[in-house]
Design a protein around this motif. Structure first.
Motif, PDB file in Angstrom:
ATOM      1  N   PRO A 156       4.838  -2.348  49.385  1.00  0.00           N
ATOM      2  CA  PRO A 156       5.410  -3.242  50.318  1.00  0.00           C
ATOM      3  C   PRO A 156       5.324  -2.670  51.693  1.00  0.00           C
ATOM      4  CG  PRO A 156       7.025  -2.494  48.519  1.00  0.00           C
ATOM      5  CD  PRO A 156       5.790  -1.741  48.184  1.00  0.00           C
ATOM      6  N   LEU A 157       5.302  -3.432  52.586  1.00  0.00           N
ATOM      7  CA  LEU A 157       5.547  -3.390  53.975  1.00  0.00           C
ATOM      8  C   LEU A 157       6.791  -3.016  54.388  1.00  0.00           C
ATOM      9  CD1 LEU A 157       2.894  -6.174  54.984  1.00  0.00           C
ATOM     10  CD2 LEU A 157       2.183  -3.762  54.652  1.00  0.00           C
ATOM     11  N   ALA A 158       7.166  -1.840  55.428  1.00  0.00           N
ATOM     12  CA  ALA A 158       8.434  -1.609  56.048  1.00  0.00           C
ATOM     13  C   ALA A 158       8.729  -2.332  57.006  1.00  0.00           C
ATOM     14  CB  ALA A 158       8.168  -0.253  56.380  1.00  0.00           C
ATOM     15  N   HIS A 159      10.108  -2.583  57.240  1.00  0.00           N
ATOM     16  CA  HIS A 159      10.476  -3.425  58.385  1.00  0.00           C
ATOM     17  C   HIS A 159      10.004  -4.796  58.365  1.00  0.00           C
ATOM     18  CE1 HIS A 159      12.196   0.290  60.588  1.00  0.00           C
ATOM     19  NE2 HIS A 159      13.143  -0.263  59.871  1.00  0.00           N
ATOM     20  N   GLN A 160       9.867  -5.364  57.295  1.00  0.00           N
ATOM     21  CA  GLN A 160       9.056  -6.694  57.291  1.00  0.00           C
ATOM     22  C   GLN A 160      10.167  -7.623  56.250  1.00  0.00           C
ATOM     23  OE1 GLN A 160       5.757  -7.555  58.733  1.00  0.00           O
ATOM     24  NE2 GLN A 160       6.048  -5.506  59.712  1.00  0.00           N
ATOM     25  N   GLY A 161       9.862  -8.784  56.471  1.00  0.00           N
ATOM     26  CA  GLY A 161      10.510  -9.937  55.485  1.00  0.00           C
ATOM     27  C   GLY A 161      11.825 -10.425  56.085  1.00  0.00           C
ATOM     28  N   GLU A 162      12.265 -11.299  55.489  1.00  0.00           N
ATOM     29  CA  GLU A 162      13.333 -12.149  55.517  1.00  0.00           C
ATOM     30  C   GLU A 162      14.570 -11.125  55.778  1.00  0.00           C
ATOM     31  OE1 GLU A 162      15.699 -15.857  53.671  1.00  0.00           O
ATOM     32  OE2 GLU A 162      13.637 -15.479  53.134  1.00  0.00           O
ATOM     33  N   TYR A 163      14.710 -10.114  54.906  1.00  0.00           N
ATOM     34  CA  TYR A 163      15.886  -9.234  54.919  1.00  0.00           C
ATOM     35  C   TYR A 163      15.356  -8.032  55.765  1.00  0.00           C
ATOM     36  CZ  TYR A 163      17.406 -12.586  51.594  1.00  0.00           C
ATOM     37  OH  TYR A 163      17.702 -13.760  51.239  1.00  0.00           O
ATOM     38  N   ASN A 164      14.395  -7.886  56.452  1.00  0.00           N
ATOM     39  CA  ASN A 164      14.035  -6.835  57.349  1.00  0.00           C
ATOM     40  C   ASN A 164      14.181  -5.365  56.643  1.00  0.00           C
ATOM     41  OD1 ASN A 164      13.305  -5.704  59.794  1.00  0.00           O
ATOM     42  ND2 ASN A 164      15.504  -5.340  60.308  1.00  0.00           N
ATOM     43  N   GLY A 165      13.927  -5.425  55.381  1.00  0.00           N
ATOM     44  CA  GLY A 165      13.733  -4.156  54.560  1.00  0.00           C
ATOM     45  C   GLY A 165      12.366  -3.834  54.393  1.00  0.00           C
ATOM     46  N   PHE A 166      11.926  -4.451  53.224  1.00  0.00           N
ATOM     47  CA  PHE A 166      10.446  -4.076  53.100  1.00  0.00           C
ATOM     48  C   PHE A 166      10.041  -5.485  52.272  1.00  0.00           C
ATOM     49  CE2 PHE A 166      13.049  -0.530  52.338  1.00  0.00           C
ATOM     50  CZ  PHE A 166      12.153   0.570  52.998  1.00  0.00           C
ATOM     51  N   PHE A 167       8.715  -5.804  52.487  1.00  0.00           N
ATOM     52  CA  PHE A 167       8.287  -6.954  52.116  1.00  0.00           C
ATOM     53  C   PHE A 167       6.870  -6.875  51.458  1.00  0.00           C
ATOM     54  CE2 PHE A 167       5.524 -10.903  52.742  1.00  0.00           C
ATOM     55  CZ  PHE A 167       6.103 -11.455  52.027  1.00  0.00           C
ATOM     56  N   CYS A 168       6.754  -7.374  50.137  1.00  0.00           N
ATOM     57  CA  CYS A 168       5.472  -7.238  49.414  1.00  0.00           C
ATOM     58  C   CYS A 168       4.808  -8.443  49.565  1.00  0.00           C
ATOM     59  CB  CYS A 168       5.958  -6.843  47.837  1.00  0.00           C
ATOM     60  SG  CYS A 168       4.259  -6.781  47.028  1.00  0.00           S
ATOM     61  N   PRO A 169       3.465  -8.337  50.304  1.00  0.00           N
ATOM     62  CA  PRO A 169       2.830  -9.505  50.651  1.00  0.00           C
ATOM     63  C   PRO A 169       1.882 -10.124  49.329  1.00  0.00           C
ATOM     64  CG  PRO A 169       1.688  -7.591  51.414  1.00  0.00           C
ATOM     65  CD  PRO A 169       3.058  -7.205  50.715  1.00  0.00           C
ATOM     66  N   CYS A 170       1.917  -9.397  48.387  1.00  0.00           N
ATOM     67  CA  CYS A 170       0.903  -9.627  47.092  1.00  0.00           C
ATOM     68  C   CYS A 170       1.646 -11.152  46.763  1.00  0.00           C
ATOM     69  CB  CYS A 170       1.180  -8.482  45.930  1.00  0.00           C
ATOM     70  SG  CYS A 170       0.073  -7.118  46.590  1.00  0.00           S
ATOM     71  N   TYR A 179      12.634  -7.387  49.957  1.00  0.00           N
ATOM     72  CA  TYR A 179      14.019  -6.252  49.829  1.00  0.00           C
ATOM     73  C   TYR A 179      14.526  -6.211  50.981  1.00  0.00           C
ATOM     74  CZ  TYR A 179      10.607  -5.246  45.852  1.00  0.00           C
ATOM     75  OH  TYR A 179       9.777  -5.124  44.510  1.00  0.00           O
ATOM     76  N   ASP A 180      15.838  -5.761  50.797  1.00  0.00           N
ATOM     77  CA  ASP A 180      16.541  -5.622  52.096  1.00  0.00           C
ATOM     78  C   ASP A 180      16.576  -4.207  52.557  1.00  0.00           C
ATOM     79  OD1 ASP A 180      18.255  -4.190  50.234  1.00  0.00           O
ATOM     80  OD2 ASP A 180      19.799  -5.908  50.056  1.00  0.00           O
ATOM     81  N   ALA A 217       9.811 -10.308  42.228  1.00  0.00           N
ATOM     82  CA  ALA A 217      10.104  -8.842  41.598  1.00  0.00           C
ATOM     83  C   ALA A 217      11.529  -8.909  41.016  1.00  0.00           C
ATOM     84  CB  ALA A 217       9.981  -7.785  42.980  1.00  0.00           C
ATOM     85  N   PRO A 218      11.590  -8.158  39.863  1.00  0.00           N
ATOM     86  CA  PRO A 218      12.690  -8.478  39.247  1.00  0.00           C
ATOM     87  C   PRO A 218      13.811  -7.081  39.390  1.00  0.00           C
ATOM     88  CG  PRO A 218      11.058  -7.269  37.759  1.00  0.00           C
ATOM     89  CD  PRO A 218      10.525  -7.753  39.415  1.00  0.00           C
ATOM     90  N   LYS A 219      13.211  -6.039  40.116  1.00  0.00           N
ATOM     91  CA  LYS A 219      14.223  -4.908  40.250  1.00  0.00           C
ATOM     92  C   LYS A 219      14.125  -4.513  41.674  1.00  0.00           C
ATOM     93  CE  LYS A 219      15.729  -2.883  36.869  1.00  0.00           C
ATOM     94  NZ  LYS A 219      17.109  -3.312  36.381  1.00  0.00           N
ATOM     95  N   ASN A 220      15.207  -3.654  41.912  1.00  0.00           N
ATOM     96  CA  ASN A 220      15.151  -3.042  43.188  1.00  0.00           C
ATOM     97  C   ASN A 220      14.098  -2.024  43.150  1.00  0.00           C
ATOM     98  OD1 ASN A 220      17.586  -4.731  43.628  1.00  0.00           O
ATOM     99  ND2 ASN A 220      18.992  -2.858  43.049  1.00  0.00           N
TER     100      ASN A 220
END
Ligand code: FES
Length: 175
Positions: free
Chosen positions: A125-139, A144-145, A155-158
């Protein structure tokens, strides 16, 4: 550099451009800089030896990436706002319910240490990205928050936590 110092306006232009360039590089570097690991040699580390990471150079709001057992490990020095966002979540609404307190070491709320491998199909995942500003997996769009918990997407798990401990206030040992 010395050639531009002869004309003041040119110098100013140069400084402006140079500052912009450093800013851009700095921002990219600040996002996920790679920390050189000075302890055990590469083959020993690859074989699974613990590594120590000095946290002192990691600024608040910064996320760095190191490698342990060939896995990317994200170390996030969370800001007050990021910690509050992670703590105020109603845990019962999460796909993989875990309080923030179970994701960090007691007394070390600013530090989140996670294995940076998406729990869907294993992208990084990419850091500081995505709706929750945590991590975002572009695949496939998993978000993630700031606690590395899955909030949206397939993704099923943290994001998993590696085994680690604080060996001092500013140093952790992973593994
Ligand atoms: S591998 Fe991350 S969303 Fe699919």
């Amino acid at each position: 550099m010395t050639t531009v110092s002869s004309a003041e306006h040119t110098r100013r232009d140069f400084l402006y451009i140079a500052t912009g360039a450093v800013g851009a590089v700095g921002a990219a570097a600040a996002l996920v800089p790679l920390i050189a690991q000075m302890n055990p040699d590469a083959s020993t580390v690859a074989a699974g030896a613990p590594i120590e990471v000095d946290l002192a150079p990691i600024a608040e709001g910064q996320i760095v990436k190191v490698f342990w057992r060939s896995k990317p490990i994200f170390i996030s020095h969370r800001s007050k706002k990021e910690i509050e966002e992670a703590q105020k979540v109603n845990v019962g609404t999460l796909p993989d319910p875990e309080p923030d307190s179970a994701r960090v070491k007691q007394g070390h709320d600013p530090w989140l240490v996670v294995i940076g491998i998406c729990t869907h199909l294993g992208c990084i995942p990419l850091a500081h990205q995505g709706e929750y500003n945590g991590f975002f997996c572009p695949c496939h769009g998993s978000a993630y928050d700031t606690s590395g918990r899955i909030r949206k997407g397939p993704a099923p798990k943290n994001l998993p936590l590696p085994p680690y401990q604080f060996v001092s206030d500013t140093k952790i040992r992973i593994g």
